[in-house]
Design a protein around this motif. Structure first.
Motif, mmCIF file in Angstrom:
data_model
loop_
_atom_site.group_PDB
_atom_site.id
_atom_site.type_symbol
_atom_site.label_atom_id
_atom_site.label_comp_id
_atom_site.label_asym_id
_atom_site.label_seq_id
_atom_site.Cartn_x
_atom_site.Cartn_y
_atom_site.Cartn_z
ATOM 1 N N LYS A 198 -56.198 23.216 22.826
ATOM 2 C CA LYS A 198 -57.443 23.965 22.648
ATOM 3 C C LYS A 198 -57.158 25.340 22.029
ATOM 4 C CE LYS A 198 -61.474 25.507 25.374
ATOM 5 N NZ LYS A 198 -61.326 26.974 25.320
ATOM 6 N N HIS A 199 -56.133 26.025 22.537
ATOM 7 C CA HIS A 199 -55.782 27.348 22.021
ATOM 8 C C HIS A 199 -55.378 27.276 20.549
ATOM 9 C CE1 HIS A 199 -56.353 28.830 25.908
ATOM 10 N NE2 HIS A 199 -55.111 28.863 26.365
ATOM 11 N N ILE A 200 -54.593 26.257 20.205
ATOM 12 C CA ILE A 200 -54.145 26.109 18.810
ATOM 13 C C ILE A 200 -55.342 25.889 17.899
ATOM 14 C CG2 ILE A 200 -52.850 24.636 17.202
ATOM 15 C CD1 ILE A 200 -50.834 24.175 19.485
ATOM 16 N N LYS A 201 -56.280 25.075 18.347
ATOM 17 C CA LYS A 201 -57.477 24.796 17.559
ATOM 18 C C LYS A 201 -58.297 26.062 17.345
ATOM 19 C CE LYS A 201 -61.048 21.249 17.154
ATOM 20 N NZ LYS A 201 -61.677 20.060 17.794
ATOM 21 N N GLU A 202 -58.234 26.949 18.336
ATOM 22 C CA GLU A 202 -58.983 28.213 18.253
ATOM 23 C C GLU A 202 -58.205 29.302 17.521
ATOM 24 O OE1 GLU A 202 -59.614 28.962 22.371
ATOM 25 O OE2 GLU A 202 -61.346 27.609 22.541
ATOM 26 N N GLY A 203 -56.973 28.965 17.119
ATOM 27 C CA GLY A 203 -56.161 29.932 16.390
ATOM 28 C C GLY A 203 -55.439 30.937 17.262
ATOM 29 N N ARG A 204 -55.329 30.631 18.552
ATOM 30 C CA ARG A 204 -54.661 31.547 19.472
ATOM 31 C C ARG A 204 -53.155 31.283 19.518
ATOM 32 N NH1 ARG A 204 -58.111 31.270 24.989
ATOM 33 N NH2 ARG A 204 -56.323 32.504 25.679
ATOM 34 N N LYS A 205 -52.383 32.300 19.868
ATOM 35 C CA LYS A 205 -50.932 32.177 19.993
ATOM 36 C C LYS A 205 -50.561 31.370 21.233
ATOM 37 C CE LYS A 205 -49.018 34.683 16.634
ATOM 38 N NZ LYS A 205 -47.950 34.170 15.747
ATOM 39 N N VAL A 206 -49.562 30.498 21.097
ATOM 40 C CA VAL A 206 -49.118 29.694 22.243
ATOM 41 C C VAL A 206 -47.603 29.742 22.398
ATOM 42 C CG1 VAL A 206 -51.083 28.103 22.173
ATOM 43 C CG2 VAL A 206 -49.053 27.622 20.796
ATOM 44 N N SER A 207 -46.943 30.631 21.666
ATOM 45 C CA SER A 207 -45.478 30.678 21.666
ATOM 46 C C SER A 207 -44.891 31.010 23.038
ATOM 47 C CB SER A 207 -44.978 31.691 20.632
ATOM 48 O OG SER A 207 -45.549 32.961 20.859
ATOM 49 N N HIS A 208 -45.681 31.650 23.902
ATOM 50 C CA HIS A 208 -45.202 32.005 25.235
ATOM 51 C C HIS A 208 -45.321 30.844 26.223
ATOM 52 C CE1 HIS A 208 -49.515 32.555 25.127
ATOM 53 N NE2 HIS A 208 -49.572 32.666 26.437
ATOM 54 N N LEU A 209 -45.916 29.747 25.792
ATOM 55 C CA LEU A 209 -46.186 28.628 26.690
ATOM 56 C C LEU A 209 -45.219 27.458 26.541
ATOM 57 C CD1 LEU A 209 -50.078 28.526 26.300
ATOM 58 C CD2 LEU A 209 -48.743 29.666 28.095
ATOM 59 N N MET A 210 -44.368 27.498 25.527
ATOM 60 C CA MET A 210 -43.471 26.371 25.273
ATOM 61 C C MET A 210 -42.208 26.842 24.564
ATOM 62 S SD MET A 210 -45.514 24.562 22.130
ATOM 63 C CE MET A 210 -47.120 24.823 22.870
ATOM 64 N N PRO A 211 -41.179 25.988 24.534
ATOM 65 C CA PRO A 211 -39.960 26.365 23.827
ATOM 66 C C PRO A 211 -40.226 26.659 22.355
ATOM 67 C CG PRO A 211 -39.558 24.469 25.237
ATOM 68 C CD PRO A 211 -41.040 24.702 25.243
ATOM 69 N N GLU A 212 -39.472 27.582 21.807
ATOM 70 C CA GLU A 212 -39.646 27.988 20.416
ATOM 71 C C GLU A 212 -39.525 26.814 19.450
ATOM 72 O OE1 GLU A 212 -37.485 31.027 17.194
ATOM 73 O OE2 GLU A 212 -36.995 31.121 19.331
ATOM 74 N N SER A 213 -38.610 25.885 19.756
ATOM 75 C CA SER A 213 -38.386 24.742 18.866
ATOM 76 C C SER A 213 -39.601 23.819 18.800
ATOM 77 C CB SER A 213 -37.161 23.940 19.326
ATOM 78 O OG SER A 213 -37.305 23.534 20.679
ATOM 79 N N VAL A 214 -40.338 23.730 19.910
ATOM 80 C CA VAL A 214 -41.552 22.900 19.937
ATOM 81 C C VAL A 214 -42.640 23.574 19.116
ATOM 82 C CG1 VAL A 214 -43.331 21.879 21.412
ATOM 83 C CG2 VAL A 214 -40.956 21.929 22.185
ATOM 84 N N CYS A 215 -42.765 24.888 19.279
ATOM 85 C CA CYS A 215 -43.729 25.660 18.486
ATOM 86 C C CYS A 215 -43.477 25.462 16.996
ATOM 87 C CB CYS A 215 -43.619 27.146 18.826
ATOM 88 S SG CYS A 215 -44.684 27.669 20.158
ATOM 89 N N TYR A 216 -42.214 25.455 16.625
ATOM 90 C CA TYR A 216 -41.844 25.320 15.211
ATOM 91 C C TYR A 216 -42.334 23.988 14.650
ATOM 92 C CZ TYR A 216 -38.992 25.004 10.994
ATOM 93 O OH TYR A 216 -38.579 24.873 9.693
ATOM 94 N N ILE A 217 -42.133 22.900 15.395
ATOM 95 C CA ILE A 217 -42.596 21.580 14.949
ATOM 96 C C ILE A 217 -44.115 21.575 14.787
ATOM 97 C CG2 ILE A 217 -42.883 19.158 15.651
ATOM 98 C CD1 ILE A 217 -40.113 19.276 16.898
#
Length: 200
Positions: free
Chosen positions: A173-192
């Motif tokens: 939901k946050h990603i769809k809204e354009g919000r940052k989620v880098s603090h919620l998951m490993p950096e490598s997952v964010c990158y994918i």
């Protein structure tokens, strides 16, 4: 005896909350290894829009790549048919007959376990472990736990661990809204997720 656990879930995407639960289970149950099992075609989510299995697998793989006690299996995502937990447990218990197996999942699954295929076989093949989730009172969980234990004549482990208020649903939901989620998951997952434009 070697003690291993299968941590089942959609992992769409995997996040820090999943890793927190895995570590708590690892230490509290004195496990040798936890195998993350991204679901293939779970019958209870047939009508839901789930990210391609291979991508969910890759996100888990990169999230745990530096963790010695964690592994990931593509057993379920490689199945052509529906993925049933009892079949997964049959496969792994036959593969490693000397290993004591655990299966880790959320309390929402405990509440629904009587609707799962071959419930008693599942509880016979492993030690069923459930962790608490937001929205469930400990009283209701323990009541259900005792009820299933009596009905199936098997013990269920309830891990009452501190929760990180993170969910895959909210991350999407946050990603769809354009919000940052880098603090919620490993950096490598964010990158994918960013490279493939997932969840937008």
């Amino acid at each position: 005896m070697i003690k291993k656990a299968i941590f089942g879930g959609t992992f769409d995407p995997i996040h820090n909350g999943h890793l927190h639960i895995a570590y708590e289970a690892l230490y509290k149950l004195n496990l040798d290894k936890i195998i993350f099992m991204p679901s293939g075609n779970p019958p209870h989510k047939l009508n839901k829009n789930i990210t391609e299995a291979f991508l969910r697998y890759e996100m888990v793989k990169t999230a745990i790549r530096n963790e010695d006690n964690f592994d990931v299996s593509d057993y379920e995502i490689n199945r052509d048919n529906l993925s049933y937990t009892y079949q997964t447990l049959e496969h792994f218990t036959n593969l490693e007959k000397e290993t004591k197996w655990y299966f880790i999942t959320g309390v929402d699954c405990l509440m629904d376990i009587e609707n799962w295929k071959n419930t008693e076989e599942i509880l016979n093949l492993c030690t069923f472990v459930v962790f608490n989730r937001t929205g469930y009172s400990i009283e209701s969980v323990l009541k259900k736990k005792i009820s299933i234990e009596k009905k199936c004549n098997n013990k269920i482990v309830f891990l009452d661990i501190p929760l990180l208020e993170i969910s895959s649903t909210n991350i999407r939901k946050h990603i769809k809204e354009g919000r940052k989620v880098s603090h919620l998951m490993p950096e490598s997952v964010c990158y994918i997720i960013e490279q493939l434009g997932l969840y937008k």
